[in-house]
Design a protein around this motif. Structure first.
Motif, PDB file in Angstrom:
ATOM      1  N   PRO A   1       0.920  -1.065  -0.079  1.00  0.00           N
ATOM      2  CA  PRO A   1      -0.053   0.074  -0.083  1.00  0.00           C
ATOM      3  C   PRO A   1       0.855   1.329   0.004  1.00  0.00           C
ATOM      4  O   PRO A   1       2.018   1.151   0.539  1.00  0.00           O
ATOM      5  CB  PRO A   1      -0.774  -0.148   1.243  1.00  0.00           C
ATOM      6  CG  PRO A   1      -0.716  -1.369   1.614  1.00  0.00           C
ATOM      7  CD  PRO A   1       0.413  -2.029   1.133  1.00  0.00           C
ATOM      8  N   GLY A   2       0.402   2.439  -0.646  1.00  0.00           N
ATOM      9  CA  GLY A   2       0.995   3.615  -0.501  1.00  0.00           C
ATOM     10  C   GLY A   2       0.875   4.239   0.770  1.00  0.00           C
ATOM     11  O   GLY A   2      -0.351   4.029   1.376  1.00  0.00           O
TER      12      GLY A   2
ATOM     13  N   THR B   1      -3.193   4.647   0.621  1.00  0.00           N
ATOM     14  CA  THR B   1      -3.605   4.694  -0.839  1.00  0.00           C
ATOM     15  C   THR B   1      -3.379   3.337  -1.360  1.00  0.00           C
ATOM     16  O   THR B   1      -2.333   2.517  -1.159  1.00  0.00           O
ATOM     17  CB  THR B   1      -3.151   5.780  -1.496  1.00  0.00           C
ATOM     18  OG1 THR B   1      -1.849   5.706  -1.457  1.00  0.00           O
ATOM     19  CG2 THR B   1      -3.760   6.836  -0.658  1.00  0.00           C
ATOM     20  N   GLY B   2      -4.125   2.883  -2.523  1.00  0.00           N
ATOM     21  CA  GLY B   2      -3.816   1.852  -3.389  1.00  0.00           C
ATOM     22  C   GLY B   2      -4.896   0.945  -3.394  1.00  0.00           C
ATOM     23  O   GLY B   2      -6.143   1.300  -2.887  1.00  0.00           O
TER      24      GLY B   2
ATOM     25  N   ARG C   1      -7.295  -4.935   4.081  1.00  0.00           N
ATOM     26  CA  ARG C   1      -7.161  -3.523   4.247  1.00  0.00           C
ATOM     27  C   ARG C   1      -7.434  -3.168   5.742  1.00  0.00           C
ATOM     28  O   ARG C   1      -6.875  -2.268   6.296  1.00  0.00           O
ATOM     29  CB  ARG C   1      -8.698  -3.070   3.556  1.00  0.00           C
ATOM     30  CG  ARG C   1      -9.193  -1.460   3.757  1.00  0.00           C
ATOM     31  CD  ARG C   1     -10.418  -1.377   2.997  1.00  0.00           C
ATOM     32  NE  ARG C   1     -10.633   0.102   2.786  1.00  0.00           N
ATOM     33  CZ  ARG C   1     -11.253   0.791   3.786  1.00  0.00           C
ATOM     34  NH1 ARG C   1     -11.700   0.312   5.014  1.00  0.00           N
ATOM     35  NH2 ARG C   1     -11.339   1.854   3.739  1.00  0.00           N
ATOM     36  N   LEU C   2      -8.249  -3.949   6.436  1.00  0.00           N
ATOM     37  CA  LEU C   2      -8.340  -3.734   7.944  1.00  0.00           C
ATOM     38  C   LEU C   2      -7.089  -3.974   8.807  1.00  0.00           C
ATOM     39  O   LEU C   2      -6.780  -3.215   9.579  1.00  0.00           O
ATOM     40  CB  LEU C   2      -9.341  -4.706   8.456  1.00  0.00           C
ATOM     41  CG  LEU C   2     -10.855  -4.500   7.872  1.00  0.00           C
ATOM     42  CD1 LEU C   2     -11.663  -5.653   8.501  1.00  0.00           C
ATOM     43  CD2 LEU C   2     -11.673  -3.290   8.222  1.00  0.00           C
ATOM     44  N   ASP C   3      -6.413  -4.822   8.277  1.00  0.00           N
ATOM     45  CA  ASP C   3      -5.090  -5.189   9.148  1.00  0.00           C
ATOM     46  C   ASP C   3      -4.011  -3.914   8.671  1.00  0.00           C
ATOM     47  O   ASP C   3      -3.350  -3.810   9.562  1.00  0.00           O
ATOM     48  CB  ASP C   3      -4.584  -6.539   8.486  1.00  0.00           C
ATOM     49  CG  ASP C   3      -5.339  -7.668   9.266  1.00  0.00           C
ATOM     50  OD1 ASP C   3      -6.330  -7.221   9.990  1.00  0.00           O
ATOM     51  OD2 ASP C   3      -4.810  -8.879   9.053  1.00  0.00           O
TER      52      ASP C   3
ATOM     53  N   ASN D   1      -7.820   5.651   5.936  1.00  0.00           N
ATOM     54  CA  ASN D   1      -7.724   4.233   5.225  1.00  0.00           C
ATOM     55  C   ASN D   1      -8.421   4.542   3.816  1.00  0.00           C
ATOM     56  O   ASN D   1      -9.676   4.488   3.864  1.00  0.00           O
ATOM     57  CB  ASN D   1      -8.218   3.394   5.834  1.00  0.00           C
ATOM     58  CG  ASN D   1      -7.859   1.977   5.259  1.00  0.00           C
ATOM     59  OD1 ASN D   1      -7.404   1.935   4.325  1.00  0.00           O
ATOM     60  ND2 ASN D   1      -7.877   0.830   6.058  1.00  0.00           N
ATOM     61  N   ARG D   2      -7.628   4.806   2.779  1.00  0.00           N
ATOM     62  CA  ARG D   2      -8.234   5.147   1.457  1.00  0.00           C
ATOM     63  C   ARG D   2      -7.946   3.821   0.543  1.00  0.00           C
ATOM     64  O   ARG D   2      -8.175   3.854  -0.566  1.00  0.00           O
ATOM     65  CB  ARG D   2      -7.761   6.444   0.742  1.00  0.00           C
ATOM     66  CG  ARG D   2      -8.161   7.590   1.339  1.00  0.00           C
ATOM     67  CD  ARG D   2      -7.721   8.723   0.778  1.00  0.00           C
ATOM     68  NE  ARG D   2      -7.793  10.029   1.162  1.00  0.00           N
ATOM     69  CZ  ARG D   2      -7.353  11.217   0.862  1.00  0.00           C
ATOM     70  NH1 ARG D   2      -6.487  11.321  -0.337  1.00  0.00           N
ATOM     71  NH2 ARG D   2      -7.822  12.364   1.364  1.00  0.00           N
TER      72      ARG D   2
END
Length: 485
Positions: free
Chosen positions: A271-272, A283-284, A292-294, A310-311
């Motif tokens: 992830p960015g 991002t990403g 995503r959650l972790d 968190n995007r």
């Protein structure tokens, strides 16, 4: 308002008495979901807790140990709990464990094999890292009917170039220095022939276990931690001031990326990471909701992080039909030791999952959503489950001797009693007992105000309020800003 004598808090002492530790753990078990309190015996000697008796799943066994390790004054836990779970035919259990591994977005790509005999799962194969092995074991523990896992044949390749002793020590120190949950200034690390020796002082048994896992994560062949002592005073914020000192944004961003590199769920997505005055933006894209959650949770555990936006977008690698996702979720819920007996309604639209139905409490409500989030193809979970509160959440024994060894009295005010139970859980938490947390309760809704050291502490304070029996928790706790600590 009338005082409730048996819920008054004892004075903090330099050393916590063994009898008080045992009483605290037994009472925490009574009000903690997912633990068979009536089947577990607790004994403490010199801060070392022995758990004996029975529980109904490996998840429950692990949860009992984690609860005990987080109690103030506990140095370590000897977990001798046996598993008594409903018997399943070997063929059915093997099917369940294979599906659990296959439907998990991370372990589904691992080349591993499972054999099942009398509830014992023998798993073999080759993985890249020690953390991947722990992830496989975690997934297997979440299958109802598994009594024991034999993982000696689950090997870790570790790559062609192995870390030297100095590289292992350096990596351990760097991980600990950037982990907000650890007071690394009090920990010494030495490595000889890939055997890591840990010395110094930590604030809880949970912190000690976390440091040991970090050592294995860095490539240790063996960890010796007999000289890493536990003293509950070591968690006091004044001793951790260096942890809260401002850090350069570029250094924070790199530390977050390094944390992702160690997480087998997040690592493949890379992830960015952008940081501005300690505020992190992710991002990403990631391949699954669990990643995503972790990723957000990993970032919040990094020193210097003030908040996380968190995007990250969830983009599953395969276009899985909603009907398949729905069936996989229903199968996962049915085989789960905690929520397998509930009747859920599952609706999936374009990877977005809606959960409806009734469960007993907040713990089961959140756990069911977490199970759904761990299935491949799921992009979002809308948790519409109703927690009925049908299970006893008083935290006080309904009959027999009172939990704290004092004269029982009637509880004239349920809100006041709930507030006292929440304070009691905070008081016995090794990470919370010294912090500025204020509790107010109205109509079963708990309001938490004050300031804590970390996001981890904020989440823990809210979780303890739910465990104590709160119908809803309004968590307004603030976290010390790195710039002003």
């Amino acid at each position: 308002m009338e005082t409730i004598e048996q819920l008054s808090q004892p004075v903090v002492q330099e050393k916590v008495a063994d009898a008080d530790i045992s009483a605290a753990i037994e009472t925490l078990f009574l009000s903690s979901r997912g633990v068979s309190a009536h089947l577990i015996d607790v004994a403490t000697q010199n801060g070392i807790v022995a758990l004996t008796g029975f529980t109904d799943s490996l998840l429950s066994r692990q949860r009992a140990e984690e609860i005990a390790l987080a109690v103030r004054g506990v140095r370590s836990v000897v977990n001798e709990l046996e598993i008594r779970t409903p018997e399943l035919p070997d063929a059915d259990l093997r099917r369940d464990v294979e599906r659990a591994l296959a439907h998990d977005p991370a372990t589904g790509d691992y080349n591993i094999t499972c054999l099942v005999a009398d509830g014992i799962v023998t798993v073999s194969g080759v993985l890249q890292t020690w953390l991947e092995k722990q992830l496989v074991l975690r997934v297997l523990r979440g299958v109802r009917g598994v009594r024991r896992i034999e993982g000696d044949n689950l090997k870790v390749r570790g790559g062609e170039i192995m870390n030297s002793d100095e590289e292992i020590s350096t990596e351990i120190r760097e991980i600990l220095d950037w982990d907000i949950r650890v007071n690394s200034a009090l920990v010494e690390v030495q490595t000889t022939d890939k055997v890591v020796h840990l010395a110094g002082t930590v604030g809880s048994g949970a912190e000690k276990e976390h440091i040991i896992s970090v050592a294995y994560q860095a490539g240790a062949r063996q960890v010796q931690a007999q000289d890493l002592f536990v003293a509950h005073w070591a968690v006091v914020g004044d001793l951790r001031r260096d942890k809260f000192a401002p850090r350069a944004d570029a250094d924070i961003a790199q530390a977050v990326r390094d944390t992702f590199r160690h997480d087998p769920r997040v690592r493949p997505a890379e992830p960015g990471v952008r940081v501005y005055h300690g505020y992190v933006t992710l991002t990403g894209t990631v391949s699954n909701l669990r990643a995503r959650l972790d990723a957000e949770q990993d970032a919040r555990h990094v020193v210097g992080v003030w908040d996380v936006q968190n995007r990250l977008k969830v983009r599953p690698p395969h276009d899985e039909p909603d009907s398949i996702i729905r069936q996989n979720i229903r199968d996962a819920l049915a085989r789960d030791p905690y929520v397998g007996d509930f009747d859920f309604m599952v609706l999936v639209r374009n990877g977005k999952v809606y959960l409806d139905g009734r469960v007993g409490n907040h713990f089961e409500q959140e756990h069911a959503a977490d199970v759904a989030a761990g299935i491949g193809g799921v992009a979002e979970v809308v948790n519409r489950l109703e927690a009925t509160g049908s299970t006893c959440a008083t935290g006080v024994r309904p009959y027999g001797p009172p939990a704290w060894g004092l004269r029982p009295t009637l509880l004239p005010d349920p809100d006041y009693a709930l507030a006292e139970r929440i304070r009691r859980r905070h008081f016995w938490s090794a990470s919370l007992y010294h912090q500025d947390v204020h509790v107010a309760v109205e109509n079963g809704v708990a309001l938490l105000t004050g300031t804590v050291d970390t996001w981890f502490d904020r989440e823990q304070a809210g979780f303890e309020a739910y465990e104590a029996g709160a119908r809803f928790v309004n968590n307004e706790l603030k976290v010390h800003s790195p710039a002003h600590a």
